[in-house]
Scaffold this motif. Sequence first.
Motif, PDB file in Angstrom:
ATOM      1  N   ASP A 184       0.829  -1.205   0.000  1.00 25.77           N
ATOM      2  CA  ASP A 184       0.000   0.000   0.000  1.00 25.77           C
ATOM      3  C   ASP A 184       0.865   1.259   0.000  1.00 25.77           C
ATOM      4  OD1 ASP A 184      -2.340  -1.427  -0.095  1.00 25.77           O
ATOM      5  OD2 ASP A 184      -2.750  -1.281   2.043  1.00 25.77           O
ATOM      6  N   ALA A 185       1.973   1.235   0.730  1.00 30.85           N
ATOM      7  CA  ALA A 185       2.879   2.390   0.741  1.00 30.85           C
ATOM      8  C   ALA A 185       3.489   2.600  -0.642  1.00 30.85           C
ATOM      9  CB  ALA A 185       3.985   2.183   1.778  1.00 30.85           C
ATOM     10  N   TRP A 186       3.819   1.520  -1.322  1.00 29.29           N
ATOM     11  CA  TRP A 186       4.366   1.622  -2.668  1.00 29.29           C
ATOM     12  C   TRP A 186       3.353   2.253  -3.617  1.00 29.29           C
ATOM     13  CZ3 TRP A 186       3.064  -1.368  -7.147  1.00 29.29           C
ATOM     14  CH2 TRP A 186       3.949  -1.198  -8.215  1.00 29.29           C
ATOM     15  N   VAL A 187       2.091   1.826  -3.508  1.00 31.25           N
ATOM     16  CA  VAL A 187       1.040   2.388  -4.361  1.00 31.25           C
ATOM     17  C   VAL A 187       0.825   3.864  -4.033  1.00 31.25           C
ATOM     18  CG1 VAL A 187      -1.439   2.304  -4.855  1.00 31.25           C
ATOM     19  CG2 VAL A 187      -0.114   0.195  -4.772  1.00 31.25           C
ATOM     20  N   LEU A 188       0.793   4.216  -2.758  1.00 34.00           N
ATOM     21  CA  LEU A 188       0.607   5.622  -2.373  1.00 34.00           C
ATOM     22  C   LEU A 188       1.743   6.489  -2.892  1.00 34.00           C
ATOM     23  CD1 LEU A 188      -0.725   5.439   1.297  1.00 34.00           C
ATOM     24  CD2 LEU A 188      -2.003   5.963  -0.770  1.00 34.00           C
ATOM     25  N   ARG A 189       2.958   5.951  -2.841  1.00 29.70           N
ATOM     26  CA  ARG A 189       4.097   6.723  -3.353  1.00 29.70           C
ATOM     27  C   ARG A 189       3.963   6.962  -4.851  1.00 29.70           C
ATOM     28  NH1 ARG A 189       9.175   3.848  -2.281  1.00 29.70           N
ATOM     29  NH2 ARG A 189       9.307   3.469  -4.494  1.00 29.70           N
ATOM     30  N   ARG A 190       3.470   5.961  -5.563  1.00 26.93           N
ATOM     31  CA  ARG A 190       3.241   6.145  -7.007  1.00 26.93           C
ATOM     32  C   ARG A 190       2.158   7.183  -7.252  1.00 26.93           C
ATOM     33  NH1 ARG A 190       2.760   0.925 -10.457  1.00 26.93           N
ATOM     34  NH2 ARG A 190       2.596   2.566 -11.993  1.00 26.93           N
ATOM     35  N   ALA A 196      -5.993   3.916 -13.216  1.00 36.02           N
ATOM     36  CA  ALA A 196      -5.018   3.008 -13.828  1.00 36.02           C
ATOM     37  C   ALA A 196      -4.682   1.863 -12.878  1.00 36.02           C
ATOM     38  CB  ALA A 196      -3.754   3.775 -14.205  1.00 36.02           C
ATOM     39  N   PHE A 197      -4.613   2.158 -11.586  1.00 37.03           N
ATOM     40  CA  PHE A 197      -4.348   1.117 -10.586  1.00 37.03           C
ATOM     41  C   PHE A 197      -5.496   0.106 -10.559  1.00 37.03           C
ATOM     42  CE2 PHE A 197      -4.735  -0.343  -6.138  1.00 37.03           C
ATOM     43  CZ  PHE A 197      -3.564  -1.077  -6.078  1.00 37.03           C
ATOM     44  N   ASP A 198      -6.730   0.604 -10.568  1.00 38.49           N
ATOM     45  CA  ASP A 198      -7.889  -0.296 -10.589  1.00 38.49           C
ATOM     46  C   ASP A 198      -7.907  -1.146 -11.858  1.00 38.49           C
ATOM     47  OD1 ASP A 198      -8.836   0.449  -8.123  1.00 38.49           O
ATOM     48  OD2 ASP A 198     -10.241   1.938  -8.905  1.00 38.49           O
ATOM     49  N   ASP A 199      -7.552  -0.539 -12.987  1.00 40.93           N
ATOM     50  CA  ASP A 199      -7.515  -1.281 -14.250  1.00 40.93           C
ATOM     51  C   ASP A 199      -6.461  -2.389 -14.218  1.00 40.93           C
ATOM     52  OD1 ASP A 199      -9.515   0.356 -15.171  1.00 40.93           O
ATOM     53  OD2 ASP A 199      -8.173   1.635 -16.362  1.00 40.93           O
ATOM     54  N   SER A 200      -5.307  -2.077 -13.634  1.00 42.54           N
ATOM     55  CA  SER A 200      -4.258  -3.108 -13.566  1.00 42.54           C
ATOM     56  C   SER A 200      -4.663  -4.224 -12.607  1.00 42.54           C
ATOM     57  CB  SER A 200      -2.917  -2.499 -13.165  1.00 42.54           C
ATOM     58  OG  SER A 200      -2.985  -1.961 -11.878  1.00 42.54           O
ATOM     59  N   LEU A 201      -5.356  -3.895 -11.521  1.00 40.64           N
ATOM     60  CA  LEU A 201      -5.851  -4.947 -10.635  1.00 40.64           C
ATOM     61  C   LEU A 201      -6.835  -5.849 -11.361  1.00 40.64           C
ATOM     62  CD1 LEU A 201      -6.481  -3.205  -7.188  1.00 40.64           C
ATOM     63  CD2 LEU A 201      -4.686  -4.816  -7.786  1.00 40.64           C
ATOM     64  N   GLN A 202      -7.672  -5.248 -12.170  1.00 45.27           N
ATOM     65  CA  GLN A 202      -8.651  -6.029 -12.919  1.00 45.27           C
ATOM     66  C   GLN A 202      -7.956  -6.920 -13.956  1.00 45.27           C
ATOM     67  OE1 GLN A 202     -11.717  -3.506 -14.381  1.00 45.27           O
ATOM     68  NE2 GLN A 202     -13.284  -5.021 -13.871  1.00 45.27           N
ATOM     69  N   PRO A 262     -10.528  -4.973  -7.681  1.00 44.31           N
ATOM     70  CA  PRO A 262     -10.331  -3.523  -7.571  1.00 44.31           C
ATOM     71  C   PRO A 262     -11.288  -2.935  -6.532  1.00 44.31           C
ATOM     72  CG  PRO A 262     -11.529  -4.032  -9.558  1.00 44.31           C
ATOM     73  CD  PRO A 262     -11.186  -5.345  -8.915  1.00 44.31           C
ATOM     74  N   ALA A 263     -11.124  -1.668  -6.260  1.00 43.88           N
ATOM     75  CA  ALA A 263     -12.006  -0.996  -5.295  1.00 43.88           C
ATOM     76  C   ALA A 263     -13.437  -1.021  -5.804  1.00 43.88           C
ATOM     77  CB  ALA A 263     -11.542   0.444  -5.088  1.00 43.88           C
ATOM     78  N   ARG A 264     -14.362  -1.151  -4.877  1.00 49.45           N
ATOM     79  CA  ARG A 264     -15.770  -1.138  -5.254  1.00 49.45           C
ATOM     80  C   ARG A 264     -16.134   0.237  -5.800  1.00 49.45           C
ATOM     81  NH1 ARG A 264     -15.554  -3.810  -0.354  1.00 49.45           N
ATOM     82  NH2 ARG A 264     -16.073  -5.997  -0.488  1.00 49.45           N
ATOM     83  N   ALA A 265     -17.206   0.274  -6.560  1.00 49.55           N
ATOM     84  CA  ALA A 265     -17.610   1.522  -7.221  1.00 49.55           C
ATOM     85  C   ALA A 265     -17.862   2.639  -6.213  1.00 49.55           C
ATOM     86  CB  ALA A 265     -18.849   1.284  -8.069  1.00 49.55           C
TER      87      ALA A 265
END
Length: 134
Positions: free
Chosen positions: A62-68, A81-87, A93-96
């Motif tokens: 999570d810290a790595w993602v926040l830094r990005r 883009a993060f949600d798309d890559s998770l999918q 991905p995060a709920r709507a």
Amino acid sequence: MKPQPQQALKQTMRGLRIELLLLACALLLGLLLLPQLGRPAQALLLASALALSGLVLRLGLDAWVLRRWLRAADLSQAMQAFDDSLQRWRLRPARAHARGLPERLHGLARLRRRALYLLALHTALLIACAQGGI
């Protein structure tokens, strides 16, 4: 007055770094104490360390993602883009309804709270082991 998104991310990152340092120190202390313990205490300490290391790994990611996200020019585009890559990776991905930054930071705060509770339990276990109570 609500903090700006970048400010909220910076505050979260600062707290996350400190918590990751505390968690890593507790894990290291447990590993240093491990050879001096009996089998039941070793099993308890290893189980606690395993649970704690799982949360450390998740918080580190999570810290790595926040830094990005902090480095991104457009925060909403970076989150999408993060949600798309998770999918793409077939992860959840995060709920709507939880795709905004405040909701995501709230979810991270819940995870951080769980990690601190487990850190307290691990620390109490370390103290009991060091005093010979287990």
